[in-house]
Design an enzyme around this catalytic site. Structure first.
Site, short mmCIF file in Angstrom:
data_model
loop_
_atom_site.label_atom_id
_atom_site.label_comp_id
_atom_site.label_asym_id
_atom_site.label_seq_id
_atom_site.Cartn_x
_atom_site.Cartn_y
_atom_site.Cartn_z
N SER A 1 4.64 1.80 8.06
CA SER A 1 4.21 0.89 7.00
C SER A 1 5.37 0.54 6.07
CB SER A 1 3.09 1.52 6.17
OG SER A 1 1.91 1.63 6.91
N ASP B 1 0.47 -7.87 1.65
CA ASP B 1 0.80 -6.45 1.67
C ASP B 1 2.31 -6.22 1.60
OD1 ASP B 1 0.33 -3.73 1.69
OD2 ASP B 1 0.17 -3.59 3.88
N GLY C 1 3.48 5.72 9.34
CA GLY C 1 4.86 5.96 8.91
C GLY C 1 5.71 4.72 8.98
N HIS D 1 0.81 -1.21 0.00
CA HIS D 1 0.00 0.00 0.00
C HIS D 1 0.85 1.27 0.00
CE1 HIS D 1 0.47 -0.36 4.48
NE2 HIS D 1 0.42 0.96 4.43
#
Length: 244
Positions: free
Chosen positions: A189, A116, A187, A85
């Site tokens: 991620s 992900d 942040g 993402h």
């Protein structure tokens, strides 16, 4: 382990002046359900410090368009794992920022949408600090109860600090998700989750309503789709119209 107990463990590690870990079996200590002594706390502290020294240099900030996140360099040649993402799709320009201030460009490659995960290749010439990642040869790993370490750039990349290090434990794991009590925030991620050997075992994905529900994409899932991700493919395939 509850967050209260974990906080107490870390506090004891920081303030304790008594006891030592000489003669303590480090592997055995890391497998204890809870630390059993000051010596155990010192073993955990020293293991975490050693890993932090190894992995902070390769924990990077990632910017792709208006998306900001974290990532980890996993090869000397400059392959970077981050969250799907964060990159959104293959073929985009990425800016990679290292903790020492070095800034380079890269290109987004493939994605593993179920776990992900996404891959970026640094396009600037050079060799880069990197962390090894767990492979299928190490399976089954990780497992519930294992200590783990999270790094990343919560709140966004900040050139005035090194990536914060958080210690916790694996709560559960399946083919597409690892859940831990290592607190992650906006942040983080795409940032890395490490085992106590300093290997990348997961990529920070998302958080839930409770601060003990921190979800990470397992690197073992990316092992199975490595070729597709490296070749700029989306795995499992998604209709192109969803990227428009």
């Amino acid at each position: 382990m509850s967050r209260v107990l974990l906080a107490a463990v870390l506090a004891l590690v920081l303030v304790s002046q008594a006891g030592n870990a000489d003669g303590v079996d480090n592997a055995s200590v890391l497998n204890h359900p809870v630390p059993e002594s000051t010596a155990d706390l010192r073993v955990i502290e020293q293991a975490a410090i050693k890993i932090a020294e190894q992995v902070i240099p390769c924990t990077v900030g990632v910017q792709v368009g208006n998306n900001h996140g974290s990532g980890v360099v996993i090869t000397e040649s400059g392959y970077v794992l981050t969250a799907a993402h964060v990159t959104d799709r293959p073929g985009r320009v990425a800016v990679i920022r290292f903790p020492d201030g070095t800034t380079v460009e890269g290109k987004t490659l493939g994605l593993h949408t179920e776990a992900d995960g996404a891959l970026i290749k640094i396009t600037d010439e050079g060799t880069w600090p990197f962390a090894p990642f767990v492979t299928l040869d190490d399976y089954p790993y990780p497992k519930p109860g294992d200590w783990c370490i999270a790094t990343g750039h919560p709140g966004g990349f900040d050139e005035n600090r090194t990536p914060p290090v958080r210690l916790g434990r694996v709560i559960d794991v399946n083919d597409t998700v690892i859940r831990t009590d290592c607190t992650i925030n906006s942040g983080d991620s795409g940032g890395p989750l490490f085992d106590m050997q300093g290997r990348v075992i997961g990529i920070h994905s998302r958080i839930a309503e409770h601060d003990s529900i921190n979800l990470h994409g397992p690197v073992l899932a990316f092992n199975e789709s490595w070729k597709q991700m490296r070749d700029g493919e989306v795995y499992p395939p998604i209709p192109e119209s969803l990227f428009l």
